[in-house]
Design a protein around this motif. Sequence first.
Motif, mmCIF file in Angstrom:
data_model
loop_
_atom_site.group_PDB
_atom_site.id
_atom_site.type_symbol
_atom_site.label_atom_id
_atom_site.label_comp_id
_atom_site.label_asym_id
_atom_site.label_seq_id
_atom_site.Cartn_x
_atom_site.Cartn_y
_atom_site.Cartn_z
ATOM 1 N N LEU A 118 -1.041 -11.476 52.912
ATOM 2 C CA LEU A 118 -0.442 -10.354 53.631
ATOM 3 C C LEU A 118 -1.265 -10.015 54.861
ATOM 4 C CD1 LEU A 118 0.497 -8.104 50.578
ATOM 5 C CD2 LEU A 118 2.036 -9.529 51.942
ATOM 6 N N GLY A 119 -0.585 -9.565 55.914
ATOM 7 C CA GLY A 119 -1.260 -9.381 57.190
ATOM 8 C C GLY A 119 -1.608 -7.962 57.557
ATOM 9 N N SER A 120 -1.285 -6.964 56.717
ATOM 10 C CA SER A 120 -1.569 -5.580 57.090
ATOM 11 C C SER A 120 -1.814 -4.741 55.847
ATOM 12 C CB SER A 120 -0.404 -4.983 57.892
ATOM 13 O OG SER A 120 0.733 -4.810 57.068
ATOM 14 N N HIS A 121 -2.498 -3.593 56.051
ATOM 15 C CA HIS A 121 -2.715 -2.659 54.946
ATOM 16 C C HIS A 121 -1.399 -2.073 54.467
ATOM 17 C CE1 HIS A 121 -6.873 -3.260 55.519
ATOM 18 N NE2 HIS A 121 -7.078 -2.386 56.505
ATOM 19 N N ASN B 114 12.738 -0.487 57.319
ATOM 20 C CA ASN B 114 13.941 -0.674 56.519
ATOM 21 C C ASN B 114 13.816 -1.949 55.689
ATOM 22 O OD1 ASN B 114 14.377 -2.758 58.370
ATOM 23 N ND2 ASN B 114 15.863 -1.575 59.561
ATOM 24 N N TYR B 115 14.906 -2.250 54.979
ATOM 25 C CA TYR B 115 14.865 -3.391 54.067
ATOM 26 C C TYR B 115 14.729 -4.711 54.815
ATOM 27 C CZ TYR B 115 16.100 -6.397 50.129
ATOM 28 O OH TYR B 115 16.074 -7.359 49.153
ATOM 29 N N GLU B 116 15.355 -4.832 55.984
ATOM 30 C CA GLU B 116 15.244 -6.069 56.748
ATOM 31 C C GLU B 116 13.815 -6.314 57.206
ATOM 32 O OE1 GLU B 116 17.408 -8.483 57.196
ATOM 33 O OE2 GLU B 116 18.711 -7.384 55.836
ATOM 34 N N ALA B 117 13.103 -5.247 57.557
ATOM 35 C CA ALA B 117 11.695 -5.404 57.941
ATOM 36 C C ALA B 117 10.853 -5.859 56.756
ATOM 37 C CB ALA B 117 11.165 -4.089 58.504
ATOM 38 N N LEU B 118 11.187 -5.355 55.560
ATOM 39 C CA LEU B 118 10.456 -5.784 54.369
ATOM 40 C C LEU B 118 10.760 -7.242 54.045
ATOM 41 C CD1 LEU B 118 8.574 -5.043 52.078
ATOM 42 C CD2 LEU B 118 10.546 -4.157 50.808
ATOM 43 N N ARG C 8 9.325 -13.276 54.431
ATOM 44 C CA ARG C 8 9.583 -14.540 55.124
ATOM 45 C C ARG C 8 8.305 -15.093 55.736
ATOM 46 N NH1 ARG C 8 14.510 -12.132 56.865
ATOM 47 N NH2 ARG C 8 13.551 -11.527 58.851
ATOM 48 N N ARG C 9 7.502 -14.234 56.324
ATOM 49 C CA ARG C 9 6.247 -14.701 56.921
ATOM 50 C C ARG C 9 5.297 -15.239 55.861
ATOM 51 N NH1 ARG C 9 7.020 -9.954 60.151
ATOM 52 N NH2 ARG C 9 5.664 -8.780 58.755
ATOM 53 N N VAL C 10 5.160 -14.516 54.767
ATOM 54 C CA VAL C 10 4.238 -14.952 53.711
ATOM 55 C C VAL C 10 4.738 -16.232 53.047
ATOM 56 C CG1 VAL C 10 3.214 -14.310 51.497
ATOM 57 C CG2 VAL C 10 3.408 -12.613 53.309
ATOM 58 N N ASN C 11 6.036 -16.288 52.747
ATOM 59 C CA ASN C 11 6.581 -17.493 52.120
ATOM 60 C C ASN C 11 6.450 -18.707 53.031
ATOM 61 O OD1 ASN C 11 7.394 -16.331 49.661
ATOM 62 N ND2 ASN C 11 9.303 -15.578 50.557
ATOM 63 N N THR D 203 6.477 -20.860 49.538
ATOM 64 C CA THR D 203 7.084 -20.265 48.352
ATOM 65 C C THR D 203 8.385 -19.565 48.743
ATOM 66 O OG1 THR D 203 5.744 -18.262 48.690
ATOM 67 C CG2 THR D 203 4.864 -19.949 47.211
ATOM 68 N N ASN D 204 9.026 -18.958 47.763
ATOM 69 C CA ASN D 204 10.218 -18.138 48.020
ATOM 70 C C ASN D 204 10.209 -16.879 47.158
ATOM 71 O OD1 ASN D 204 10.639 -19.524 45.614
ATOM 72 N ND2 ASN D 204 12.812 -19.869 45.972
ATOM 73 N N TRP D 205 9.051 -16.214 47.135
ATOM 74 C CA TRP D 205 8.928 -14.955 46.404
ATOM 75 C C TRP D 205 9.792 -13.883 47.062
ATOM 76 C CZ3 TRP D 205 7.123 -16.214 42.039
ATOM 77 C CH2 TRP D 205 6.016 -17.038 41.871
ATOM 78 N N SER D 206 10.202 -12.916 46.262
ATOM 79 C CA SER D 206 10.963 -11.774 46.767
ATOM 80 C C SER D 206 10.405 -10.498 46.171
ATOM 81 C CB SER D 206 12.455 -11.913 46.420
ATOM 82 O OG SER D 206 12.647 -11.811 45.017
#
Length: 415
Positions: free
Chosen positions: A214-217, A309-313, A318-321, A326-329
């Motif tokens: 993950l890239g941020s707090h 919002n949900y799209e930002a989440l 998408r960045r981490v996967n 991977t394809n975690w959700s």
Amino acid sequence: MMPGYGQERDLSSIVLPRWGRVEASDGVVPWAVVDEAGRVVEPVARFLRDFFACGYGALSVRSYAFDLLRWWRWLRVIGVEWDRATSEDVKDFVLWLQQAAKPRLSPRTGSAFTAGTVNPVTRKAYLDDRYKPRTTRHSNAVLRSFYDFWIDSGGGPLVNPVPLQRARGQRANAHHNPLQPFRAEGRLRYNPKVPKTRPRALPDELWAELFAALGSHRDRAILAIAVSNGARASEILGIRGVDVDWGEQLVRVVRKGSRAQQWLPASPEAFVWLRLYLAEVGGLDAQQTVWWTLRRRDRGEGLHRQPMNYEALRAVFRRVNGLLGTNWSMHDLRHTCSLRMARDENLSLRDVQTILDHKHLSTTADLYMLEEEADVVRRVAAHLEDRKVPPTVEPSMIGGYEAADLEVLFGGRAA
């Protein structure tokens, strides 16, 4: 057009038109279905108004609107008015959904190579462009409810075109006592079966790998809260400043289904990451959302952060996967939390049900009181090892084989 007796539609050649759309509304009902000219589709609008008045949320209204829009497009293709649809039209619609591809605004690029395949790390299948059985079942339920409303109102067809399943040779609802109020029962006839899937928890090493990427707090705080109490994505994104109890280490969420407010515990680590994130954004407003975009955008009033919002989440995942392959959700974290709690001897099944906001205890038991397949295989292998007995036939009595081969086969017990 409506096929004649004994004729069948060529379903493989049908492509739904880009007719109409679902758009946000400024009226009482938050969403509406409009035609190509921007006019509200009145039969759908009246149904959604009644549906919203029954206490369903805005997201449910939006979901129903999209299903009805797809049905209206289907009716335009086959040339049937909405109030003259029959069970044959519904059956063909279900068959079409089973073989049709979802419409896309743009073709797949990088995801074209993984669509429909199974990720080797998570062992989860990537989504493809086909309609899933759950989509068909939801569509049938929406259409059944829509036509029930119009039949009760006296403005629709005489018979609901979405029929119920019943035993052969038995009329529908024949088992009901005529002295009792009528209540429709039974599954819908054209509902496809849904394969039962087992929820899987992220192993500790994969969870640590995901968290480290993950890239941020902010992202660390969100995922730490999610894996602590299993709250849904929409529930976490709705947390405001007043919903954070620092002393008791609790967060208050509005439940997705019941819309009830509930305080949930979160881990000390989650509050550490939350404090670090808030130090970056400059404090916390009690009545505003906790989660904001990291980048400022100009919406006509200068550069400002926007509510997350949900799209930002989804973009976070998408960045981490992409980094991890991977394809975690977000829902995987809910399963991880649920399975961890279900296997904790200090927590009862009722405790898990309360935290997850399941209406029925059986739902919690059916989903999470399951054994891991790897653990079952390991125990069965140990059982077979314990039950292993020497062969009843002496190797020396078997003819036609070399003595050295028999010694290898029977583990060195050959005479």
